[in-house]
Design a protein around this motif. Structure first.
Motif, PDB file in Angstrom:
ATOM      1  N   SER A  57      -9.124  10.068 -12.832  1.00 49.63           N
ATOM      2  CA  SER A  57      -8.368  10.727 -11.757  1.00 49.63           C
ATOM      3  C   SER A  57      -7.166  11.510 -12.269  1.00 49.63           C
ATOM      4  N   LEU A  68     -14.750  10.578 -18.613  1.00 49.14           N
ATOM      5  CA  LEU A  68     -13.890  11.001 -17.508  1.00 49.14           C
ATOM      6  C   LEU A  68     -14.469  10.432 -16.216  1.00 49.14           C
ATOM      7  N   HIS A 123     -13.789  10.399 -11.919  1.00 43.16           N
ATOM      8  CA  HIS A 123     -13.034  11.023 -10.833  1.00 43.16           C
ATOM      9  C   HIS A 123     -13.765  10.788  -9.517  1.00 43.16           C
ATOM     10  N   GLY A 153     -10.801  17.322 -12.771  1.00 37.30           N
ATOM     11  CA  GLY A 153     -11.618  16.495 -13.659  1.00 37.30           C
ATOM     12  C   GLY A 153     -12.724  17.315 -14.311  1.00 37.30           C
TER      13      GLY A 153
END
Length: 170
Positions: free
Chosen positions: A49, A107, A109, A121
């Motif tokens: 995030s 990652l 998000h 993101g």
């Protein structure tokens, strides 16, 4: 360089030799991304995030609160904040640092993040210099509930990611 200092402290005080990873959410994710770009002892990271640039996100927050992106208010407020905090808002730009990250990065998000939009993101993912990267989008997750909405599935993904990438470095 706080992450580097923490690693050095752990090595000196406790004899810890790694391998090392970093995990951060929101502003902590921005710091983690910057650390991955400058700290060679980090083997991988999980970034959740996180924004692409603090400058843009400050304007996003202003728009969310007031309904308009007022540059004539935003710029002076940011300049004063920089003086008080003694740092440049433009230096907090994970997207720029991401280009220099070549280790594995996961990652995460939420697709309903109302604070830091998913597009950031995606930009971080595209900017990453690493060939070993993954973007996991959590359906229905907002900014503060990615862990809750992702639940056990997300925790399993993170644990497997860390285990796989930290074990490769041993």
């Amino acid at each position: 360089y706080d992450v580097s200092d923490c690693i050095t402290f752990a090595e000196q005080k406790f004899g810890i030799t790694g391998p090392y990873a970093v995990h951060g959410s929101s502003m902590g994710g921005a710091i983690a991304m910057q650390a991955l770009a400058v700290e060679p002892r980090l083997q991988c990271g999980v970034i959740m995030s996180t924004f692409a640039t603090l400058h843009e996100t400050m304007y996003d927050y202003m728009e969310q609160i007031f309904g308009i992106r007022w540059q004539w208010i935003g710029e002076p407020v940011m300049k004063k904040s920089e003086r008080i905090a003694r740092f440049s808002i433009d230096d907090v730009a994970p997207e720029q640092y991401a280009r220099n990250v070549h280790c594995p990065v996961l990652l995460v998000h939420g697709d309903s993040d109302e604070k830091i939009y998913l597009k950031y993101g995606e930009r971080l993912y595209n900017a990453l210099g690493s060939q070993d990267k993954q973007l996991k989008v959590i359906k229905g997750a907002k900014h503060l509930d990615v862990d809750t909405v992702g639940a056990d599935s997300l925790q399993t993904t993170i644990a497997e990611w860390m285990n796989t990438h930290l074990n490769q470095s041993r």
